[in-house]
Design an enzyme around this catalytic site. Structure first.
Site, short mmCIF file in Angstrom:
data_model
loop_
_atom_site.label_atom_id
_atom_site.label_comp_id
_atom_site.label_asym_id
_atom_site.label_seq_id
_atom_site.Cartn_x
_atom_site.Cartn_y
_atom_site.Cartn_z
CG HIS A 20 -1.91 0.98 1.39
ND1 HIS A 20 -1.65 2.26 1.81
CD2 HIS A 20 -3.24 0.92 1.16
CE1 HIS A 20 -2.79 2.95 1.84
NE2 HIS A 20 -3.77 2.16 1.45
CD GLN A 51 -6.90 -4.21 4.21
OE1 GLN A 51 -7.83 -4.92 4.59
NE2 GLN A 51 -7.07 -2.99 3.72
CE LYS A 69 -7.11 0.14 6.18
NZ LYS A 69 -7.52 0.51 4.83
CB CYS A 77 -3.51 3.39 -1.60
SG CYS A 77 -4.66 4.73 -1.27
#
Ligand SMILES: Cc1ncc(COP(=O)(O)O)c(C=O)c1O
Ligand SMILES: Cc1ncc(COP(=O)(O)O)c(C=O)c1O
Lengths: 414, 147, 414, 147
Positions: free
Chosen positions: C131, C211, C234, C372
């Site tokens: 990212h 993530q 997230k 991104c």
């Protein structure tokens, strides 16, 4: 009755108190007298409720999506930027950069504006009453790049010595970094005059508005100031958000600070180009829900007659100052003319921490310590003070509670 | 008046803080350390003369701070003077327990009585650091403060 | 029936959905199928309610006060740190630094750990699937200090080429910076193996867990990893907060990043000393309310059988992948074995933005764009993809809505 | 099917996007600019031949992007070809209004009819940038793109 007192009825603090649930919650069975808003203000129901409702109905990440929620959230986020713009009187919304707080706003100027400019021996002018947040970033430039910090003293009453400030600006000065309102003394600095003098010598000015923006109406265009930093949590808004106003011309030349999503134009393996301001300085997912909360907080504050709020806070300050003046064992630190609603003091034979502990058991929340202003403590020859700071929801009853607590503390400790 | 306050600021504590024992510089110190509480700016310097076996042959402190930190330092010097390293270790451990409102494992009766004046602190968790500053400084002096 | 499918009943997604008010709110009159949790997850009621309740009953600034509310808030803030510690399996709470998000966590390592170490020609190893948040900070070190970025490719299916990674680590390598889970491909990287190989050559490893921490159980001690970055929003938590795990030995040697209150030991006009970690890296008022929200979010997530949640998400992924596989006009990008619950794809003759717009009107929220991850886009020869990312609250009905939306989009566009 | 979608992706638009007019490089370009939308990675390059008076003597574009951005670029080249600087300016202003759902101040009837196919965009504020990319690039070419 003073002139200020006459204006008070235009603002109803008792009514405002009802917006703050926490104020009605007793502490150790005593009514809470929260006199620590200078550290952080409580948040009105409308702020908390709007943040929650936003998260329950319109939340998504901003800027990156084309779906409904993403659009809704982006609209709210950008609307918040315009609210800050209006609040500070900025010419354009892209002169507002969201940060995580006041500290980061100042660090952004240090890292992105000044760091690339500083040569060995270049000078930064700052006052002895700065908060560590407006000292440490400049110390970094001293440590890392050989900048020289030029300290401007305050007078005995805590007011800024503007002649000394003027004298401190030399051809080597790269920035004047000055508080708008001291978080210890309450001193308000004559920003317009400071900017005029600094600009006359070609030097930009940053104001630390963490306290100032809470109590004063700010108009960055009228001030012609280069940088103005605010923080959400002192403005009745959420934690985790602040903002920097910077003139567009500065933002255009400033290099990025944090790197990540949102702030780039194009990234390849070999090179990188950056987005235009303000996005260039907002790497990563921003404090989205907090931006919504901040906007509501600013609207809440602006919804009052600000002059009336100020008069109310000033009444509390005068009342408290009068109260402690009658105690010949209390020494007030900071008595500058026209100062804002913060009262710092020392009580004879009582360490500020002991005093604060005793006040606490009376339901009175004051700050004790160096208030992140050790340079100022040194200037006044103390290691700590007690501080009462007033917000729109305070009343004379809070002051009375503090005064009677002071007597109890003296009974116990002295 | 809040009882817990009365207990915290009981006469013994205030007396220690107003008239600290073993106060001052110890020129002959073999060990020395400075403690600092960045939250309030309080300071304490602990001076020790440790003999060959690590016994606290002499002890003094100097400092500036709140009643709790000063009283605690003074009390500490009373307790540690003349103690062996092992005894001192045990006292420190006991003290750290007492101010947090925990029961110390093993502690000589008389030391325990002395320390009990500090047990009121357990109702003031935010002030525990004030009380432990001198003790941590003592420990630093022993471990890293050889002159 | 697969083994994974058999475990599903242990997790009840329908029940979990009820914790998320926003999911029940129609979009354009259609049920919302929120498949954009990879960009940001929705927040359960308990998170929003606890934040509000905290602000209404226990809020004040942390660390600085001795009064009741300050103590209560500090306790909550430090308890949140321990919750993060536990969540990541860190050995000690002072190895957890709160940041404003995942991006800042990585920048903290770049500015405080690596910047002082980097000499001209030193190398940083990273993968092409990073990212931008795990690329741009290293590009800064290239631009500003002459660091060299060494890119490790992924294989056609999106899995990491571990041999290539090993080969990329040279005596000049100062850091391996690698994602735990790709936000585009869903690829999970073999972190333990990577750390082993890097450590064998004396090189520390940073994992971008933005993530990974959402979908995998993380144990930084078992991984023996040096740095692990997470972001709150997230993880079903609030915006405005993230955290960095860093080994104590690293934190001890790292220089400060932002300067301000809380992170100092002593400030004078001439010099400055810094607080111990983690305070050294938490300048200014931290995201206090957000820390409370993050702790509740982690507790919420940990309250489920995580393996069952993973199986549920994996079921959705398989179901969706099966669904698009039957459309011979859809090309899936990223098919690594054991990958996490993210599905990126291209649809023939449809630009991702047009597709996303049409899906949106069907109530289906997917991401369209470069996510991104422009270096990765380049690697796969695309400028954008569509991405569905799955969270614990998604169901097969969400996938069905997306699949039927895909058909409609094809009708309209092709 | 959502009506606003049908209106956005109406046949004229899709036709423009599938079969863009004036597509390709213009070697003889006197002005040129590249536009880029960092959000989606879409790109467009606009080539112009401006005559002495600033009239658009020739125009072409090249690009990669969504249906909206491609159709808008194609439509733009149709509209701008042969126009004087002042006319082009007026068209651009009118277009920027129309895609936002605002009423353009003054616009030739036929241009307006042509642009009306884009008025469906006003229901899709998140896609307006796709439609304006080509126009902003054109403007950049005129102002800063002299070859
Ligand atoms: C005068 C002043 N400047 C800066 C700050 C820093 O703001 P924050 O802690 O919100 O980053 C504060 C508050 O702590 C302050 O009072
Ligand atoms: C893989 C990855 N790394 C880093 C980030 C950055 O996190 P944040 O935007 O919360 O700072 C994201 C999310 O945008 C991500 O998906």
């Amino acid at each position: 009755m003073s002139a200020a007192a006459k204006i008070i009825p235009a603002f109803d603090a008792q009514a405002a108190r009802r917006d703050f649930a926490i104020l009605a919650k007793p502490v150790y069975g005593k009514p809470l007298a929260y006199l620590d808003s200078g550290a952080s203000a409580q948040k009105p129901a409308i702020v908390l409720e709007t943040m929650k409702a936003f998260a329950e109905t319109e939340y998504a990440n901003v800027h990156r999506g084309v779906h409904y929620l993403s659009g809704a959230a982006t609209d709210r986020y950008e609307a918040a930027r315009r609210t800050v713009q209006k609040f500070l009187g900025a010419a354009a919304e892209d002169e507002i950069v969201f940060t995580k707080g006041g500290t980061e706003a100042i660090n952004l100027v240090a890292y992105s504006y000044l760091m690339p400019l500083i040569q060995l021996g270049d000078e930064i002018v700052l006052s002895v009453m700065e908060h560590h947040s407006n000292i440490v970033p400049w110390h970094f430039l001293r440590e890392r790049q050989g900048a020289v910090l030029r300290w401007v003293d305050v007078q005995e009453d805590g007011s800024l010595d503007i002649a000394a400030l003027d004298a401190a600006i030399t051809p080597k000065t790269k920035l004047v970094a000055i508080t708008h309102m001291s978080n210890v003394l309450g001193t308000l600095t004559p920003l317009a005059e400071i900017v005029k003098r600094a600009h006359a010598k070609g030097v930009p000015v940053l104001a630390d508005g963490a306290q100032g923006a809470v109590h004063e109406i700010v108009d960055v265009q009228a001030l012609d100031i280069d940088f103005y930093a605010i923080t959400g949590h002192k403005l009745y808004g959420p934690t985790g958000i602040g903002a920097l106003f910077a003139k567009r011309a500065h933002l255009k030349t400033m290099r990025p600070f944090n790197g990540g999503g949102e702030m780039i134009r194009e990234v390849t393996r070999e090179r990188i180009t950056y987005a235009d301001p303000p996005a260039r300085f907002e790497a990563g997912t921003p404090p989205i829900i907090e931006s919504v909360g901040l906007a509501v907080a600013l609207d809440y504050l602006s919804g009052f007659d600000r002059a009336a709020v100020k008069a109310h806070e000033h009444d509390l300050l005068s009342y408290a100052r009068e109260g402690v003046r009658q105690l010949n064992w209390v020494r007030v630190i900071g008595d500058a003319p026209g100062k804002g609603a913060i009262l710092s003091f020392e009580a004879e034979g009582m360490h500020a921490h002991d005093l604060a502990t005793i006040l606490d058991r009376e339901g009175v929340a004051v700050r004790a310590g160096h208030h992140c202003a050790q340079v100022l403590m040194e200037r006044f020859g103390v290691t700590s003070t007690s501080r009462a700071s007033f917000a729109l929801y305070n009343t004379r009853a809070d002051v009375d509670a503090m005064l009677s607590g002071l007597h109890k503390a003296r009974e116990i400790l002295v | 008046m809040d009882n817990s306050l009365r207990e915290l600021y009981q006469e013994v504590i205030l007396d220690h803080s107003r008239h600290p024992r073993h106060y001052g510089v110890l020129e002959a110190a073999t060990h020395k350390a400075e403690g600092y509480n960045p939250l309030c700016g309080d300071r304490v310097t602990v001076y020790l003369v440790l003999d060959g076996q690590g016994r606290v042959a002499d002890i003094r402190f100097e400092g500036k701070g709140c009643a709790i930190s000063q009283a605690s330092a003074s009390l500490m010097t009373d307790l540690l003077a003349g103690k062996t390293a092992a005894e001192a270790e045990q006292l420190m451990e006991g003290f750290l327990h007492i101010v947090k409102g925990e029961t110390p494992s093993a502690l000589p009766e008389d030391a325990r009585d002395h320390m009990d004046v500090m047990s009121g602190l357990s109702a003031f968790p935010m002030r525990v650091k004030c009380a432990t500053l001198a003790w941590h400084t003592y420990k630093n002096a022993v471990e890293e403060g050889a002159q």
